[in-house]
Write an enzyme that holds these catalytic residues in place. Structure first.
Site, PDB file in Angstrom:
ATOM      1  N   ASN A   1       4.949   8.442   0.731  1.00 64.19           N
ATOM      2  CA  ASN A   1       4.225   9.375   1.377  1.00 64.19           C
ATOM      3  C   ASN A   1       5.278  10.443   2.147  1.00 64.19           C
ATOM      4  OD1 ASN A   1       4.577   9.758   4.844  1.00 64.19           O
ATOM      5  ND2 ASN A   1       5.201   8.041   4.135  1.00 64.19           N
TER       6      ASN A   1
ATOM      7  N   CYS B   1      -4.898   5.216   4.727  1.00 62.07           N
ATOM      8  CA  CYS B   1      -4.761   4.733   5.975  1.00 62.07           C
ATOM      9  C   CYS B   1      -5.341   6.049   6.825  1.00 62.07           C
ATOM     10  CB  CYS B   1      -4.253   4.384   6.634  1.00 62.07           C
ATOM     11  SG  CYS B   1      -2.517   5.787   6.685  1.00 62.07           S
TER      12      CYS B   1
ATOM     13  N   GLU C   1       3.895  -2.197  -1.767  1.00 60.92           N
ATOM     14  CA  GLU C   1       1.645  -2.211  -1.100  1.00 60.92           C
ATOM     15  C   GLU C   1       1.507  -2.461  -2.654  1.00 60.92           C
ATOM     16  OE1 GLU C   1       0.823   1.813   0.751  1.00 60.92           O
ATOM     17  OE2 GLU C   1      -1.501   1.304  -0.185  1.00 60.92           O
TER      18      GLU C   1
HETATM   19  S1  SF4 Z   1       1.210   4.356   6.285  1.00 56.22           S
HETATM   20 FE1  SF4 Z   1       1.341   3.169   8.829  1.00 56.22          FE
HETATM   21  S2  SF4 Z   1      -0.828   3.171   9.322  1.00 56.22           S
HETATM   22 FE2  SF4 Z   1      -0.889   4.026   6.881  1.00 56.22          FE
HETATM   23  S3  SF4 Z   1      -0.920   1.379   5.873  1.00 56.22           S
HETATM   24 FE3  SF4 Z   1       0.775   2.367   5.528  1.00 56.22          FE
HETATM   25  S4  SF4 Z   1       2.136   1.309   7.970  1.00 56.22           S
HETATM   26 FE4  SF4 Z   1      -0.186   1.261   8.063  1.00 56.22          FE
END
Ligand code: SF4
Length: 314
Positions: A228, A198, A133
């Site tokens: 995450n 997000c 990312e």
């Molecule tokens: S966690 Fe899910 S909503 Fe958040 S940026 Fe990544 S893909 Fe998109």
């Protein structure tokens, strides 16, 4: 902590499991069944399922040169986004692409970069420089500086113009705030900072933090390579340092984790399929010797496509 009735209550954090960005990416990959430029999301189970369906998973950008030689004419771009020149480069090679980039990145993060640059700001991106990312996002500005530690901040150049910090969508608010504070103290006192995590990530981080404060132990389900999910485990460890277990498979659950506890929490990252949460629940019921009661904490918030983060200045 000990429940004399031998009953274990298992509470699944609200919003646990895949977000709309991940679900849309998997759907696109399954629909087109073309080679994917890297793991579509950071969850080995999802990636293996796609590979078992015969979909080639390429090395993110290293294999680009080989796509033609491999006989492929189409590729799928993963949910983590793509560096600015990628689509043009694919076109020049005669390769079609299907873009699974999360709309949060396309419309929110890349948009923020564009807007702030147009207003004359220098952008500091707070996130893991090796994460797909961040590799992609930093290409949308001119000279974006990426920082992920105090040492990185120490290397920032002197600058007296306008600066703004934005962050990786999956970072913890705590880490972002710490680095923003440090940058302001040592480099750019007037720097603005926008929390570009997000909404699904914000919801999940809050849900896990709420849960970890009252349960006796917590399982965090998701890939060890998922940023995450790892962040969720780190958040839970603040409250349950010895009783937070990050697992990517139900087989990793050990029966002694469930002994002498009354409440077990479950959190799962945005790349963790709901089926994996169900498998873990089933495994708990098999492993635990007494009665197990399952419930989900609160209502799973409905998160709509395009429902991005409100502008949070930190
Ligand atoms: S966690 Fe899910 S909503 Fe958040 S940026 Fe990544 S893909 Fe998109």
């Amino acid at each position: 902590m000990k429940n004399s009735a031998g009953q274990l209550e298992v509470v699944v954090a609200r919003s646990a499991g895949t977000c709309f960005g991940v679900e849309a990416a998997i759907e696109l990959a399954e629909q087109h069944r073309q080679p994917i430029l890297g793991p579509i999301v950071h969850n080995p189970q999802i990636v293996n399922n796609l590979a078992e369906k015969g979909i080639p998973i390429l090395e993110r950008y290293q294999d680009l040169e080989k796509v033609n030689n491999m006989g492929f004419k189409e590729v799928v771009i993963t949910a983590h986004g793509y560096p600015k020149g990628l689509k043009e480069s694919l076109k020049q090679k005669g390769i079609q692409f299907h873009d699974a980039t999360c709309p949060v990145l396309l419309k929110w993060v890349y948009g923020k970069i564009r807007t702030f640059e147009e207003k004359g700001f220098r952008i500091i991106l707070v996130g893991n420089p090796n994460h797909a990312e961040i590799i992609a996002s930093r290409s949308y500005g001119n000279g974006i500086q990426v920082v992920y530690s105090k040492e990185d901040v120490d290397k920032l150049p002197e600058y007296s113009g306008k600066t703004v910090a934005i962050c990786q969508t999956t970072i913890t608010k705590e880490k972002f705030q710490q680095l923003v504070n440090y940058i302001r103290e040592t480099k750019y006192p007037e720097m603005r900072a926008i929390d570009t995590r997000c909404k699904p990530v914000k919801n999940q981080q809050q849900a896990v933090e709420d849960l970890a404060q009252w349960v006796d132990a917590i399982l965090i389900i998701g890939g060890f390579n998922s940023s995450n999910t790892t962040n969720l485990a780190n958040l839970a460890k603040k409250y349950l340092p010895k009783h937070t277990y990050h697992i990517d498979s139900p087989d990793l659950i050990q029966s002694d984790w469930l002994q002498n506890i009354e409440h077990l929490g479950i959190g799962a990252g945005t790349s963790t399929p709901k089926s994996q949460i169900n498998d873990v629940q089933q495994r708990i019921a098999e492993v635990y010797s007494g009665k197990v009661v399952f419930r989900r904490e609160g209502k799973a918030g409905e998160i709509l496509d395009g429902d991005f983060t409100p502008e949070d200045e930190v």
